[in-house]
Design a protein around this motif. Structure first.
Motif, PDB file in Angstrom:
ATOM      1  N   CYS A  43      -0.586  28.700  -1.441  1.00 49.27           N
ATOM      2  CA  CYS A  43      -1.328  29.106  -2.629  1.00 49.27           C
ATOM      3  C   CYS A  43      -0.669  30.367  -3.174  1.00 49.27           C
ATOM      4  N   GLU A  44      -0.323  30.363  -4.453  1.00 51.77           N
ATOM      5  CA  GLU A  44       0.248  31.558  -5.060  1.00 51.77           C
ATOM      6  C   GLU A  44      -0.709  32.098  -6.107  1.00 51.77           C
ATOM      7  N   ILE A  45      -0.813  33.406  -6.146  1.00 54.34           N
ATOM      8  CA  ILE A  45      -1.738  34.069  -7.055  1.00 54.34           C
ATOM      9  C   ILE A  45      -0.959  35.127  -7.813  1.00 54.34           C
ATOM     10  N   GLU A  46      -1.072  35.110  -9.122  1.00 54.44           N
ATOM     11  CA  GLU A  46      -0.444  36.150  -9.928  1.00 54.44           C
ATOM     12  C   GLU A  46      -1.439  37.277 -10.151  1.00 54.44           C
ATOM     13  N   LEU A  47      -0.919  38.481 -10.172  1.00 51.29           N
ATOM     14  CA  LEU A  47      -1.751  39.658 -10.376  1.00 51.29           C
ATOM     15  C   LEU A  47      -1.487  40.212 -11.771  1.00 51.29           C
ATOM     16  N   HIS A  48      -2.558  40.318 -12.573  1.00 55.65           N
ATOM     17  CA  HIS A  48      -2.470  40.831 -13.943  1.00 55.65           C
ATOM     18  C   HIS A  48      -3.602  41.808 -14.181  1.00 55.65           C
ATOM     19  N   ARG A  49      -3.305  42.873 -14.898  1.00 54.93           N
ATOM     20  CA  ARG A  49      -4.334  43.777 -15.404  1.00 54.93           C
ATOM     21  C   ARG A  49      -4.166  43.764 -16.908  1.00 54.93           C
ATOM     22  N   GLU A  50      -5.100  43.115 -17.588  1.00 51.91           N
ATOM     23  CA  GLU A  50      -5.018  42.873 -19.025  1.00 51.91           C
ATOM     24  C   GLU A  50      -3.701  42.148 -19.301  1.00 51.91           C
ATOM     25  N   ASP A  51      -2.782  42.746 -20.059  1.00 52.54           N
ATOM     26  CA  ASP A  51      -1.508  42.071 -20.356  1.00 52.54           C
ATOM     27  C   ASP A  51      -0.374  42.515 -19.448  1.00 52.54           C
ATOM     28  N   GLN A  52      -0.667  43.338 -18.464  1.00 52.78           N
ATOM     29  CA  GLN A  52       0.362  43.874 -17.579  1.00 52.78           C
ATOM     30  C   GLN A  52       0.511  43.009 -16.327  1.00 52.78           C
ATOM     31  N   TYR A  53       1.723  42.511 -16.080  1.00 45.36           N
ATOM     32  CA  TYR A  53       2.025  41.728 -14.884  1.00 45.36           C
ATOM     33  C   TYR A  53       2.214  42.678 -13.709  1.00 45.36           C
ATOM     34  N   LEU A  54       1.495  42.444 -12.611  1.00 44.26           N
ATOM     35  CA  LEU A  54       1.556  43.317 -11.439  1.00 44.26           C
ATOM     36  C   LEU A  54       2.296  42.704 -10.263  1.00 44.26           C
ATOM     37  N   GLY A  55       2.489  41.380 -10.271  1.00 48.53           N
ATOM     38  CA  GLY A  55       3.212  40.742  -9.185  1.00 48.53           C
ATOM     39  C   GLY A  55       2.626  39.401  -8.807  1.00 48.53           C
ATOM     40  N   ARG A  56       3.120  38.862  -7.707  1.00 55.70           N
ATOM     41  CA  ARG A  56       2.682  37.559  -7.217  1.00 55.70           C
ATOM     42  C   ARG A  56       2.520  37.621  -5.710  1.00 55.70           C
ATOM     43  N   VAL A  57       1.416  37.026  -5.221  1.00 50.79           N
ATOM     44  CA  VAL A  57       1.109  36.993  -3.792  1.00 50.79           C
ATOM     45  C   VAL A  57       1.073  35.532  -3.343  1.00 50.79           C
ATOM     46  N   ARG A  58       1.677  35.272  -2.195  1.00 55.13           N
ATOM     47  CA  ARG A  58       1.695  33.918  -1.630  1.00 55.13           C
ATOM     48  C   ARG A  58       0.892  33.912  -0.336  1.00 55.13           C
ATOM     49  N   ILE A  59       0.021  32.914  -0.219  1.00 50.21           N
ATOM     50  CA  ILE A  59      -0.718  32.687   1.026  1.00 50.21           C
ATOM     51  C   ILE A  59      -0.270  31.320   1.536  1.00 50.21           C
ATOM     52  N   GLU A  60       0.347  31.315   2.698  1.00 48.84           N
ATOM     53  CA  GLU A  60       0.874  30.069   3.265  1.00 48.84           C
ATOM     54  C   GLU A  60       0.195  29.781   4.593  1.00 48.84           C
ATOM     55  N   ARG A  61      -0.308  28.564   4.741  1.00 51.18           N
ATOM     56  CA  ARG A  61      -0.924  28.151   6.002  1.00 51.18           C
ATOM     57  C   ARG A  61       0.188  27.741   6.957  1.00 51.18           C
ATOM     58  N   LEU A  62       0.332  28.483   8.048  1.00 49.84           N
ATOM     59  CA  LEU A  62       1.383  28.208   9.021  1.00 49.84           C
ATOM     60  C   LEU A  62       0.929  27.248  10.108  1.00 49.84           C
ATOM     61  N   GLN A  63      -0.355  27.368  10.495  1.00 51.33           N
ATOM     62  CA  GLN A  63      -0.856  26.584  11.623  1.00 51.33           C
ATOM     63  C   GLN A  63      -2.353  26.373  11.457  1.00 51.33           C
ATOM     64  N   THR A  64      -2.804  25.191  11.832  1.00 48.73           N
ATOM     65  CA  THR A  64      -4.228  24.885  11.775  1.00 48.73           C
ATOM     66  C   THR A  64      -4.657  24.294  13.113  1.00 48.73           C
ATOM     67  N   ALA A  65      -5.777  24.786  13.614  1.00 53.50           N
ATOM     68  CA  ALA A  65      -6.389  24.238  14.823  1.00 53.50           C
ATOM     69  C   ALA A  65      -7.859  23.984  14.505  1.00 53.50           C
ATOM     70  N   ARG A  66      -8.616  23.571  15.496  1.00 52.93           N
ATOM     71  CA  ARG A  66     -10.002  23.198  15.255  1.00 52.93           C
ATOM     72  C   ARG A  66     -10.839  24.343  14.680  1.00 52.93           C
ATOM     73  N   PHE A  67     -10.716  25.529  15.238  1.00 53.20           N
ATOM     74  CA  PHE A  67     -11.534  26.656  14.793  1.00 53.20           C
ATOM     75  C   PHE A  67     -10.717  27.816  14.222  1.00 53.20           C
ATOM     76  N   THR A  68      -9.390  27.664  14.189  1.00 50.77           N
ATOM     77  CA  THR A  68      -8.555  28.765  13.715  1.00 50.77           C
ATOM     78  C   THR A  68      -7.494  28.285  12.737  1.00 50.77           C
ATOM     79  N   GLU A  69      -6.993  29.228  11.979  1.00 47.31           N
ATOM     80  CA  GLU A  69      -5.851  29.015  11.100  1.00 47.31           C
ATOM     81  C   GLU A  69      -4.965  30.246  11.216  1.00 47.31           C
ATOM     82  N   THR A  70      -3.692  30.047  11.044  1.00 45.46           N
ATOM     83  CA  THR A  70      -2.764  31.166  10.969  1.00 45.46           C
ATOM     84  C   THR A  70      -2.152  31.145   9.580  1.00 45.46           C
ATOM     85  N   LEU A  71      -2.265  32.272   8.879  1.00 44.92           N
ATOM     86  CA  LEU A  71      -1.793  32.376   7.505  1.00 44.92           C
ATOM     87  C   LEU A  71      -0.705  33.440   7.415  1.00 44.92           C
ATOM     88  N   LEU A  72       0.243  33.210   6.508  1.00 41.49           N
ATOM     89  CA  LEU A  72       1.237  34.213   6.169  1.00 41.49           C
ATOM     90  C   LEU A  72       0.910  34.698   4.765  1.00 41.49           C
TER      91      LEU A  72
END
Length: 161
Positions: A43-72
């Motif tokens: 999942c990628e999310i862009e960061l904006h404040r009004e018309d100003q671009y602040l950057g991009r953040v990526r959330i990547e699921r590395l591992q999934t188990a029954r009760f846990t997840e590991t995210l980068l």
């Protein structure tokens, strides 16, 4: 004559504070990931404040188990040279509703308590501080985050009329 040297008290972690941070981070991550309704592995999310671009953040699921997840989580782009791009691995415990940082930057393991001074100059409460940084970073993403235009449900002029 013997001189008495007062040794500093050994740091004792505040488990309530750490637990509250991890609980809050779980709920922040959950809200942030709800922006991406398709539940993709990345999942990628862009960061904006009004018309100003602040950057991009990526959330990547590395591992999934029954009760846990590991995210980068990583900031893959930013608009200023002053910010180093944070990158951390977060373990999400769905049964305990907690999310804690398990590695940060090049540090593969974050000790709950560090002797001080140490060769890496980590603070005695490094784990609490890093989870506190994650809380601040996720708050920032929630405040200024938007899905990138290429992932929008419809383009301008389509739908929504």
């Amino acid at each position: 004559m013997t001189e008495w040297v007062k040794r500093p008290k050994r740091y004792v972690p505040d488990l309530r504070q750490l637990g509250a941070l991890c609980d809050g981070n779980y709920h922040r991550l959950r809200k942030l990931r709800q922006l991406d309704a398709e539940d993709e592995a990345v999942c990628e999310i862009e960061l904006h404040r009004e018309d100003q671009y602040l950057g991009r953040v990526r959330i990547e699921r590395l591992q999934t188990a029954r009760f846990t997840e590991t995210l980068l989580l990583e900031q893959v782009h930013n608009s200023g040279r002053w910010l180093n791009n944070p990158k951390m691995t977060v373990r999400v415990y769905h049964d305990a509703t907690m999310a804690e940082v398990i590695s940060c930057y090049r540090h593969r393991h974050i000790a709950p308590v560090n002797d001080y001074p140490n060769r890496f100059m980590h603070h005695p409460d490094e784990k609490v501080q890093i989870n506190g940084f994650l809380a601040d970073w996720l708050d920032y993403c929630l405040r200024f985050g938007h899905l990138p235009l290429e992932q929008a449900a419809w383009t301008a002029g389509q739908g929504g009329d």
